[in-house]
Design a protein around this motif. Structure first.
Motif, PDB file in Angstrom:
ATOM      1  N   LEU A   1       1.251  10.593  -8.111  1.00  0.00           N
ATOM      2  CA  LEU A   1       1.525  10.818  -6.688  1.00  0.00           C
ATOM      3  C   LEU A   1       2.933  11.357  -6.428  1.00  0.00           C
ATOM      4  O   LEU A   1       3.130  12.181  -5.555  1.00  0.00           O
ATOM      5  CB  LEU A   1       1.328   9.525  -5.886  1.00  0.00           C
ATOM      6  CG  LEU A   1      -0.107   9.011  -5.781  1.00  0.00           C
ATOM      7  CD1 LEU A   1      -0.117   7.666  -5.074  1.00  0.00           C
ATOM      8  CD2 LEU A   1      -0.994   9.999  -5.060  1.00  0.00           C
TER       9      LEU A   1
ATOM     10  N   GLU B   1       0.846  -1.187   0.000  1.00  0.00           N
ATOM     11  CA  GLU B   1       0.000   0.000   0.000  1.00  0.00           C
ATOM     12  C   GLU B   1       0.883   1.240   0.000  1.00  0.00           C
ATOM     13  O   GLU B   1       1.783   1.367   0.813  1.00  0.00           O
ATOM     14  CB  GLU B   1      -0.906  -0.010   1.240  1.00  0.00           C
ATOM     15  CG  GLU B   1      -1.924   1.085   1.270  1.00  0.00           C
ATOM     16  CD  GLU B   1      -2.976   0.983   0.168  1.00  0.00           C
ATOM     17  OE1 GLU B   1      -3.499   2.030  -0.222  1.00  0.00           O
ATOM     18  OE2 GLU B   1      -3.253  -0.137  -0.282  1.00  0.00           O
ATOM     19  N   LEU B   2       0.624   2.139  -0.916  1.00  0.00           N
ATOM     20  CA  LEU B   2       1.397   3.367  -1.001  1.00  0.00           C
ATOM     21  C   LEU B   2       1.010   4.316   0.120  1.00  0.00           C
ATOM     22  O   LEU B   2      -0.137   4.378   0.516  1.00  0.00           O
ATOM     23  CB  LEU B   2       1.133   4.060  -2.337  1.00  0.00           C
ATOM     24  CG  LEU B   2       1.691   3.393  -3.569  1.00  0.00           C
ATOM     25  CD1 LEU B   2       1.195   4.095  -4.814  1.00  0.00           C
ATOM     26  CD2 LEU B   2       3.200   3.414  -3.539  1.00  0.00           C
ATOM     27  N   GLN B   3       1.974   5.033   0.609  1.00  0.00           N
ATOM     28  CA  GLN B   3       1.735   6.046   1.642  1.00  0.00           C
ATOM     29  C   GLN B   3       2.183   7.387   1.089  1.00  0.00           C
ATOM     30  O   GLN B   3       3.245   7.482   0.473  1.00  0.00           O
ATOM     31  CB  GLN B   3       2.537   5.719   2.915  1.00  0.00           C
ATOM     32  CG  GLN B   3       2.127   4.417   3.589  1.00  0.00           C
ATOM     33  CD  GLN B   3       0.726   4.484   4.162  1.00  0.00           C
ATOM     34  OE1 GLN B   3       0.294   5.509   4.676  1.00  0.00           O
ATOM     35  NE2 GLN B   3      -0.012   3.389   4.040  1.00  0.00           N
TER      36      GLN B   3
ATOM     37  N   ILE C   1      -5.170   6.500  -4.462  1.00  0.00           N
ATOM     38  CA  ILE C   1      -4.003   5.634  -4.261  1.00  0.00           C
ATOM     39  C   ILE C   1      -3.954   4.496  -5.290  1.00  0.00           C
ATOM     40  O   ILE C   1      -2.908   4.275  -5.893  1.00  0.00           O
ATOM     41  CB  ILE C   1      -3.957   5.075  -2.817  1.00  0.00           C
ATOM     42  CG1 ILE C   1      -3.836   6.212  -1.805  1.00  0.00           C
ATOM     43  CG2 ILE C   1      -2.861   4.043  -2.651  1.00  0.00           C
ATOM     44  CD1 ILE C   1      -2.492   6.870  -1.724  1.00  0.00           C
TER      45      ILE C   1
ATOM     46  N   ARG D   1      -2.810   5.785  -8.430  1.00  0.00           N
ATOM     47  CA  ARG D   1      -1.561   6.532  -8.240  1.00  0.00           C
ATOM     48  C   ARG D   1      -1.675   7.957  -8.777  1.00  0.00           C
ATOM     49  O   ARG D   1      -0.773   8.482  -9.414  1.00  0.00           O
ATOM     50  CB  ARG D   1      -0.382   5.808  -8.901  1.00  0.00           C
ATOM     51  CG  ARG D   1      -0.118   4.448  -8.309  1.00  0.00           C
ATOM     52  CD  ARG D   1       0.919   3.700  -9.118  1.00  0.00           C
ATOM     53  NE  ARG D   1       1.110   2.372  -8.582  1.00  0.00           N
ATOM     54  CZ  ARG D   1       2.225   1.973  -8.000  1.00  0.00           C
ATOM     55  NH1 ARG D   1       3.242   2.767  -7.882  1.00  0.00           N
ATOM     56  NH2 ARG D   1       2.323   0.754  -7.530  1.00  0.00           N
TER      57      ARG D   1
END
Length: 175
Positions: free
Chosen positions: A169, A117-119, A147, A150
């Motif tokens: 992002l 999971e991207l933060q 997210i 992106r």
């Protein structure tokens, strides 16, 4: 020890990407090959398009890589034959049509598979600076963060007007 499944790129006739993916998954289910052909994807993005005859907009799913399907599989003679002989498939991408697996960096960059999971260090309402692209150096307010796609939507004030900008992002940072 089980073999490692890798992502491969399959070339298809234009417009047949979804049909090839569906036929391939049906064949995998019928032959019970889920352990050899793990996943089939046609990466898409949602784009808002203006409707000319009306005064509105509509969301459309657009293919990121037209003419290509991504297949996560264990490569052997049987799986190669099944994929290669799927109707609409013209072959694997690689030198001399020899299947070449994608590297982990390529998979991540192309957005085929999200492993973690991207933060992001900003949230909706924060002021951010654009760090790349034609609007580099501009400052705006975050309106929306997507997210899985992106993407981040930023509202920028330019020439006395507020303009929306949809960016990756990594193209924005907290101001």
């Amino acid at each position: 020890m089980a073999e490692q499944a890798n992502w491969y790129v399959v070339h298809t006739y234009s417009g047949y990407e979804n049909k090839v993916a569906q036929d391939l998954m049906t064949m995998v289910e019928n032959r019970r090959l889920q352990d050899l052909i793990c996943d089939v994807k046609v990466p898409t993005e949602t784009v808002v398009e203006e409707v000319l005859d009306k005064t509105g907009e509509k969301e459309v799913q657009r293919k990121l890589y037209p003419g290509y399907v991504f297949v996560k599989m264990v490569m052997n003679d049987n799986t190669w034959y099944i994929v290669r002989n799927t109707r609409g498939c013209t072959g694997f991408v690689g030198p001399e049509s020899k299947p070449e697996p994608l590297t982990e960096a390529e998979v991540a960059k192309m957005g085929v598979e999200t492993t973690a999971e991207l933060q992001v260090d900003y949230k909706v309402g924060d002021t951010v600076e654009i760090t790349a692209g034609p609007m580099e150096g501009s400052v705006g307010t975050v309106e929306e963060i997507d997210i899985p796609a992106r993407k981040v939507r930023v509202k920028i004030t330019m020439f006395g007007r507020e303009l929306p900008a949809e960016l990756e992002l990594h193209q924005v940072k907290l101001f």
